[in-house]
Design a protein around this motif. Sequence first.
Motif, mmCIF file in Angstrom:
data_model
loop_
_atom_site.group_PDB
_atom_site.id
_atom_site.type_symbol
_atom_site.label_atom_id
_atom_site.label_comp_id
_atom_site.label_asym_id
_atom_site.label_seq_id
_atom_site.Cartn_x
_atom_site.Cartn_y
_atom_site.Cartn_z
ATOM 1 N N GLN A 271 0.871 -1.336 -0.050
ATOM 2 C CA GLN A 271 -0.160 -0.017 -0.059
ATOM 3 C C GLN A 271 0.832 1.313 -0.088
ATOM 4 N N ASN B 168 -0.991 -0.774 -4.309
ATOM 5 C CA ASN B 168 -2.304 0.048 -4.547
ATOM 6 C C ASN B 168 -1.725 1.416 -4.162
ATOM 7 N N THR C 110 -4.029 0.366 -8.748
ATOM 8 C CA THR C 110 -3.128 -0.644 -8.142
ATOM 9 C C THR C 110 -2.289 -1.068 -9.487
ATOM 10 N N SER D 142 -7.327 6.021 -6.370
ATOM 11 C CA SER D 142 -6.054 4.978 -6.063
ATOM 12 C C SER D 142 -6.088 4.205 -7.440
ATOM 13 N N THR E 174 -2.608 5.199 -3.261
ATOM 14 C CA THR E 174 -3.559 5.839 -3.194
ATOM 15 C C THR E 174 -3.128 7.511 -2.851
HETATM 16 C C1 LIG Z 1 -6.751 1.025 -2.477
HETATM 17 O O1 LIG Z 1 -6.457 1.744 -1.231
HETATM 18 C C2 LIG Z 1 -7.506 2.496 -0.843
HETATM 19 C C3 LIG Z 1 -7.352 3.373 0.206
HETATM 20 O O2 LIG Z 1 -7.090 2.254 1.520
HETATM 21 C C4 LIG Z 1 -8.891 1.741 -1.038
HETATM 22 O O3 LIG Z 1 -9.997 2.558 -0.755
HETATM 23 C C5 LIG Z 1 -8.913 0.832 -1.905
HETATM 24 O O4 LIG Z 1 -10.048 0.011 -1.855
HETATM 25 C C6 LIG Z 1 -7.746 0.209 -2.352
HETATM 26 N N1 LIG Z 1 -7.591 -0.811 -3.440
HETATM 27 C C7 LIG Z 1 -7.858 -2.115 -3.660
HETATM 28 C C8 LIG Z 1 -7.873 -2.476 -5.155
HETATM 29 O O5 LIG Z 1 -7.363 -2.673 -2.840
#
Ligand SMILES: *[C@@H]1O[C@H](CO)[C@@H](O)[C@H](O)[C@H]1NC(C)=O
Length: 564
Positions: A36, A76, A118, A116, A78
Amino acid sequence: MARQCTFYSGSILLFLGFIGFVFLPIDAEAAVKKYQFDIQVKNVSRLCHAKPIVTVNGMFPGPTIYAREGDRVLVNVTNYAQYNMSIHWHGLKQFRNGWADGPAYITQCPIKSGNSYTYDFNVTGQRGTLWWHAHIFWLRATVYGAIVIMPKEGTPFPFPQPYSEVNLLLGEWWNTDVEEAVKQANKLGMPPAMSDAHTINGKPGPLFPCSEKHTFAMEVEWGKTYLLRIINAALNDELFFAIAGHNMTIVEIDAVYTKPFTTQALLIAPGQTTNVLVRADRTPARYFMGARPFMDVPIPVDNKTATAILQYKGIPNTVTPILPQLPPPNDTEFASSYNDKLRSLNTPTFPANVPIKVDRHLFYTIGLGQNPCPSCLNGTQLTASLNNITFVMPRIGLLQAHYFNIKGVFRADFPDRPPAVFNYTGAPLTANLGTSSGTRLSRVAFNKSIELVLQDTNLLTVESHPFHLHGYNFFVVGRGIGNFDPAKDPAMFNLVDPPERNTIGVPTGGWTAIRFRADNPGVWFMHCHLELHTSWGLKMAFVVEDGKGPNQSVLPPPKDLPPC
Ligand SMILES: *[C@@H]1O[C@H](CO)[C@@H](O)[C@H](O)[C@H]1NC(C)=O
Ligand SMILES: *[C@@H]1O[C@H](CO)[C@@H](O)[C@H](O)[C@H]1NC(C)=O
Ligand SMILES: *[C@@H]1O[C@H](CO)[C@@H](O)[C@H](O)[C@H]1NC(C)=O
Ligand SMILES: *[C@@H]1O[C@H](CO)[C@@H](O)[C@H](O)[C@H]1NC(C)=O
Ligand SMILES: *[C@@H]1O[C@H](CO)[C@@H](O)[C@H](O)[C@H]1NC(C)=O
Ligand SMILES: *[C@@H]1O[C@H](CO)[C@@H](O)[C@H](O)[C@H]1NC(C)=O
Ligand SMILES: *[C@@H]1O[C@H](CO)[C@@H](O)[C@H](O)[C@H]1NC(C)=O
Ligand SMILES: *[C@@H]1O[C@H](CO)[C@@H](O)[C@H](O)[C@H]1NC(C)=O
Ligand SMILES: *[C@@H]1O[C@H](CO)[C@@H](O)[C@H](O)[C@H]1NC(C)=O
Ligand SMILES: *[C@@H]1O[C@H](CO)[C@@H](O)[C@H](O)[C@H]1NC(C)=O
Ligand SMILES: *[C@@H]1O[C@H](CO)[C@@H](O)[C@H](O)[C@H]1NC(C)=O
Ligand SMILES: *[C@@H]1O[C@H](CO)[C@@H](O)[C@H](O)[C@H]1NC(C)=O
C-alpha cells in the motif's frame, strides 16, 4: 496456488535499519506481494530548513519493494496529496503490460488527488536492484525508493554470498519547493536553481550544515562481505561514489549480472543501479562513503559531496571518519575507462542474447536549443530535442490512444535520422537553435531487432546525457567520441558480452550504440534521465505493434486505470 501476503513497509525499513545479518521479509512460497503506497505530504527538515515534501507512507526515501523473480506484485497507490501522481517501476520490463509502467500521459493518466490505482505486474526473468519513482513533473525529487528482486528460491547469486546487504539511494535535495521552482523557471524559459545538497538515503551527511543527525550509517563486522545496492535517484547529476580505504567489486548493473571487477570508485548516472561487494577487512575505524557529480563541461552543477558512514563494530561514534578519494568532477578518462570495464556476465545461465542481425537502424541526434517565447524573460526559452523534435506531452495516455485507436493524439512518423547532416560535435552552434515540436512516435513492428545510435551534438553545448528506455533492457554495443561513423565504428562493436541495462550515458560530444529486440508490444517512453532535459522535451516514444501469436499483444487495460 499463490498465497497472499501483505507487508507493511514501514516496519520492514525500520528492521533493516539494524544491519548485521541478511534479513529479507520474503515468504519462500509466496508468489503475490502486496503493498500500500499512500501519497502524503510531510514536513521534513534538512540543511536547517523544514519544508513539506511529497512522500510515500510518510517515508523519505520511500519504502523498499521486495520481490522474488517470478512473483506478482500489487501496489495500491492512494493519492492523499494535492498533486497529480503516477509511479514508474524503473527497469521492470512490464511484458505486454504498459498499463503498469507509470509515466504520466505516456501509459496512463495521473492518479488524481483522492483516487487510487493498483499497479499489477509480474517480475519475469529479472533479479537484482531496480527502483521506483514518481514519473510526473519533478515529483521524483522526493518520491522514490528501491526495488529488490531476489533470485528464485534455491538459486544463489553468481558471486560470493554476502553476509548482509544495504540499499544506498543517492539523491538531491532542494531547500525550496521543487515544483514551484520549476514552474517559475519555465515561465522565465531558464533552468531552475540547482539542488542545495546531494543525499545518501535522504541524508546529506555531516559536511552540510545542521546535518550531523541527518547522516546515514551502516555498521560492519570485520572480515564480513557486504552487498551494497546503489541507486542514482538524483534528478540531474551523474555521480561518482567511493568508500574511503575500501575497494568495491562490481557484480551487477541495472539488475543484470556483470563480470566482476574491482574498483576504487564507480560512476552512476541518474536512473542506473549498481551492486557492489565490499569486504570489511581494513583497520577497524569509521570510513566515509561519498557521492559527488561527474561533469566534464563547464556547466554549473551542484558539486557538493554527500557522505554516509561505514562503521566497524565496536568503534565509537566519536572517531572522525576518513574521507574517500573521489575522481575530480571533470575526470572524463576515469568515466571512460570505468565504462569500458562493464561487461555482461554472459554464462549459459545468464546469456547475453545480443541481436546480431539488425532489422532497423536508427540514428537520433541529441540537441539543446532555444525557441521563441514572447512571455519569457529573454523572449526565448531553453529547449531540447531528438532529431530536432521537441516532444510535446499529450493530454491523454499514449498507450490508451494506441490500444483504443483514438485518432489525433500522436503521429507515428518520428524520423529514423535527423533532418540535416552536420558536423554534430564540431564547433559549438549558437545560431538558429530553433526546433520543431510534436507528439511524434516511432512505429516498430513486433520482434524486429533495432540498433539505435544516440549522437550528442554541440547545439548550444555538448553534454553527457543518460538515456532510459522503458519496457526493455538493451545491449550497449558501442561508444565513441566525436561523430559516429557508420562505415568504420560498427566493426568495433562488442556483440559478445556488452553491458545490458536500461539506462546509458551518451558521452559528452560522443555517441552510444544500443541494440534490442522489440518483443514487448506497447508504447514505451525513451528519454534523457536528467529531469531538466526531460522537461525541456528530450524524449520520444516507440509504439511497438502487436505480434500475431497468442502472447504477443498488449493486455487489456485494468479496470481501475485512472481516467483522463
Ligand atoms: C486501495 O487503497 C484505498 C485506500 O485505502 C482503498 O480504498 C482501495 O479499496 C484500495 N484498492 C484495492 C484494489 O485494494
Ligand atoms: C511544516 O513546517 C512549516 C515550517 O516550519 C510550518 O510552518 C508548517 O506549519 C508545518 N506543517 C505541518 C503540517 O506540520
Ligand atoms: C501475471 O501472472 C499471472 C500468473 O501467471 C497471470 O495470471 C497474470 O495475468 C499476469 N499478469 C500480467 C500483468 O501479466
Ligand atoms: C584497491 O585497488 C587498487 C588498484 O586496483 C590497489 O592498488 C589497492 O591496493 C586496493 N586497495 C585495497 C584496500 O584493497
Ligand atoms: C564547485 O562549484 C563551485 C561554484 O560553482 C566552485 O567554486 C568550486 O570550485 C567547485 N568545486 C569543485 C570541486 O569543482
Ligand atoms: C579539470 O579541472 C581542473 C580544476 O579545475 C583543471 O585543472 C584540469 O585541467 C581539468 N582537467 C581537464 C581534463 O579538463
Ligand atoms: C537571459 O537573461 C538572463 C538575465 O539577463 C541572462 O543571465 C541569461 O544568460 C539569458 N539567457 C539566455 C538563454 O539568453
Ligand atoms: C568537425 O569539427 C571538428 C572540430 O571543429 C573538426 O576537427 C572536424 O574536422 C570536423 N569534421 C568535419 C567532417 O568537418
Ligand atoms: C530544426 O528545426 C528548426 C525549425 O524547423 C530549423 O529552423 C532548424 O534549422 C533545425 N535545426 C537542425 C539542426 O536541423
Ligand atoms: C523473434 O525473432 C527471433 C529471431 O528471429 C526468434 O528467435 C524469436 O523466436 C522471435 N520471438 C518471437 C516471440 O516471435
Ligand atoms: C502464453 O502464456 C501463458 C502464460 O504465461 C503460457 O502458459 C503459454 O504457454 C504461452 N503460450 C505460448 C504459445 O507461448
Ligand atoms: C491532473 O490530471 C487531470 C487528468 O489528466 C488533469 O485534467 C488535470 O489538469 C491535472 N491537474 C494538474 C494540476 O496538472
